[in-house]
Write a protein that holds these residues in place. Structure first.
Motif, PDB file in Angstrom:
ATOM      1  N   GLU A 176       0.844  -1.011   0.048  1.00 36.47           N
ATOM      2  CA  GLU A 176       0.099   0.080  -0.003  1.00 36.47           C
ATOM      3  C   GLU A 176       0.820   1.235   0.098  1.00 36.47           C
ATOM      4  OE1 GLU A 176      -2.540  -0.353   3.459  1.00 36.47           O
ATOM      5  OE2 GLU A 176      -3.605  -1.960   2.610  1.00 36.47           O
ATOM      6  N   VAL A 177       1.849   1.129   1.090  1.00 33.09           N
ATOM      7  CA  VAL A 177       2.737   2.565   0.908  1.00 33.09           C
ATOM      8  C   VAL A 177       3.517   2.731  -0.468  1.00 33.09           C
ATOM      9  CG1 VAL A 177       4.831   3.497   2.153  1.00 33.09           C
ATOM     10  CG2 VAL A 177       3.005   2.318   3.413  1.00 33.09           C
ATOM     11  N   ILE A 178       3.934   1.548  -1.024  1.00 36.44           N
ATOM     12  CA  ILE A 178       4.944   2.122  -2.287  1.00 36.44           C
ATOM     13  C   ILE A 178       4.023   2.472  -3.470  1.00 36.44           C
ATOM     14  CG2 ILE A 178       6.761   0.501  -1.526  1.00 36.44           C
ATOM     15  CD1 ILE A 178       5.564  -1.445  -3.812  1.00 36.44           C
ATOM     16  N   ARG A 179       2.563   2.257  -3.098  1.00 40.96           N
ATOM     17  CA  ARG A 179       1.730   2.790  -4.358  1.00 40.96           C
ATOM     18  C   ARG A 179       1.240   4.235  -3.926  1.00 40.96           C
ATOM     19  NH1 ARG A 179       1.576  -2.561  -4.568  1.00 40.96           N
ATOM     20  NH2 ARG A 179       1.496  -3.535  -6.421  1.00 40.96           N
ATOM     21  N   GLN A 180       1.780   4.894  -2.825  1.00 40.59           N
ATOM     22  CA  GLN A 180       1.388   6.348  -2.578  1.00 40.59           C
ATOM     23  C   GLN A 180       1.913   7.299  -3.601  1.00 40.59           C
ATOM     24  OE1 GLN A 180      -0.949   7.151  -0.123  1.00 40.59           O
ATOM     25  NE2 GLN A 180      -1.076   4.767   0.068  1.00 40.59           N
ATOM     26  N   PRO A 181       1.098   8.037  -4.170  1.00 41.04           N
ATOM     27  CA  PRO A 181       1.895   9.108  -4.982  1.00 41.04           C
ATOM     28  C   PRO A 181       3.028   9.975  -4.598  1.00 41.04           C
ATOM     29  CG  PRO A 181      -0.329  10.035  -4.272  1.00 41.04           C
ATOM     30  CD  PRO A 181       0.019   8.740  -3.580  1.00 41.04           C
ATOM     31  N   TYR A 182       3.043  10.214  -3.423  1.00 41.25           N
ATOM     32  CA  TYR A 182       4.091  11.057  -2.710  1.00 41.25           C
ATOM     33  C   TYR A 182       4.541  10.644  -1.499  1.00 41.25           C
ATOM     34  CZ  TYR A 182       0.336  12.732   0.172  1.00 41.25           C
ATOM     35  OH  TYR A 182      -0.958  12.843   0.757  1.00 41.25           O
ATOM     36  N   GLY A 183       5.640  10.877  -0.752  1.00 40.99           N
ATOM     37  CA  GLY A 183       6.216  10.648   0.118  1.00 40.99           C
ATOM     38  C   GLY A 183       7.565  10.075   0.055  1.00 40.99           C
ATOM     39  N   MET A 184       8.291   9.535   1.408  1.00 43.05           N
ATOM     40  CA  MET A 184       9.351   9.172   1.381  1.00 43.05           C
ATOM     41  C   MET A 184       9.357   7.718   1.961  1.00 43.05           C
ATOM     42  SD  MET A 184      12.782  11.071   2.953  1.00 43.05           S
ATOM     43  CE  MET A 184      11.862  11.620   4.207  1.00 43.05           C
ATOM     44  N   ILE A 185      10.047   6.762   1.459  1.00 37.84           N
ATOM     45  CA  ILE A 185      10.251   5.286   2.058  1.00 37.84           C
ATOM     46  C   ILE A 185      11.601   4.996   2.111  1.00 37.84           C
ATOM     47  CG2 ILE A 185       9.687   2.719   1.660  1.00 37.84           C
ATOM     48  CD1 ILE A 185       7.442   3.721  -0.209  1.00 37.84           C
ATOM     49  N   LEU A 186      12.168   4.785   3.259  1.00 39.10           N
ATOM     50  CA  LEU A 186      13.546   4.651   3.418  1.00 39.10           C
ATOM     51  C   LEU A 186      13.811   3.108   4.186  1.00 39.10           C
ATOM     52  CD1 LEU A 186      14.132   8.120   5.135  1.00 39.10           C
ATOM     53  CD2 LEU A 186      14.743   7.225   2.795  1.00 39.10           C
ATOM     54  N   HIS A 187      14.940   2.499   3.432  1.00 35.89           N
ATOM     55  CA  HIS A 187      15.255   1.270   4.078  1.00 35.89           C
ATOM     56  C   HIS A 187      16.544   1.452   4.779  1.00 35.89           C
ATOM     57  CE1 HIS A 187      12.519   0.576   0.717  1.00 35.89           C
ATOM     58  NE2 HIS A 187      12.212  -0.626   1.240  1.00 35.89           N
ATOM     59  N   CYS A 188      16.595   0.592   5.779  1.00 35.06           N
ATOM     60  CA  CYS A 188      17.968   1.110   6.832  1.00 35.06           C
ATOM     61  C   CYS A 188      18.660  -0.311   7.070  1.00 35.06           C
ATOM     62  CB  CYS A 188      17.811   1.741   8.051  1.00 35.06           C
ATOM     63  SG  CYS A 188      16.567   1.033   8.970  1.00 35.06           S
ATOM     64  N   GLY A 189      19.782  -0.493   7.261  1.00 35.24           N
ATOM     65  CA  GLY A 189      20.406  -1.620   7.542  1.00 35.24           C
ATOM     66  C   GLY A 189      21.916  -1.626   7.277  1.00 35.24           C
ATOM     67  N   PRO A 190      22.737  -2.514   7.795  1.00 27.09           N
ATOM     68  CA  PRO A 190      24.071  -2.493   7.386  1.00 27.09           C
ATOM     69  C   PRO A 190      24.428  -2.863   5.920  1.00 27.09           C
ATOM     70  CG  PRO A 190      23.471  -4.140   8.897  1.00 27.09           C
ATOM     71  CD  PRO A 190      22.300  -3.592   8.798  1.00 27.09           C
TER      72      PRO A 190
END
Length: 117
Positions: free
Chosen positions: A28-42
């Motif tokens: 659902e989130v990756i289909r939003q038209p705007y915003g920021m999705i961040l992935h974290c990790g080593p």
């Protein structure tokens, strides 16, 4: 962005060890038209694999992507907020644009995947 071999780095999201509920929310989130999705990790935790898989999931000719999907090297998900603040991003910008933070430490590593993938 690091350029990886697409044959080895693009997996369906269902192969990335999301729980059922989290996979539904993430899709659902990756289909939003705007915003920021961040992935974290080593390094080596699967951030880039998850990014490529997300982009592959939403890559349709009729969709224009105004969404930022990126990775940030932090030790944990809450560390992303501090890292963005350290980079000079104002708190109101973080709160108004950040849609999702996903720790990538539970994603499969490329070196751990079967050769057939």
């Amino acid at each position: 962005m690091r350029i990886l071999d697409k044959q080895k780095s693009t997996l369906p999201l269902t192969a990335l060890d999301f729980s059922g509920a989290n996979l539904t929310k993430y899709c659902e989130v990756i289909r939003q038209p705007y915003g920021m999705i961040l992935h974290c990790g080593p390094t080596g935790s699967g951030k880039s694999v998850t990014l490529y898989s997300a982009l592959n999931e939403i890559s349709l000719s009729e969709i224009v992507i105004n969404l930022l999907i990126s990775s940030l090297h932090t030790n944990d998900a809450p560390g992303i907020i501090a890292r963005l603040a350290d980079m000079g991003v104002k708190p109101f910008m973080i709160s108004s644009s950040l849609q999702c933070v996903r720790p990538a430490v539970d994603a499969p590593r490329l070196q751990d995947m079967p050769q057939a993938l």
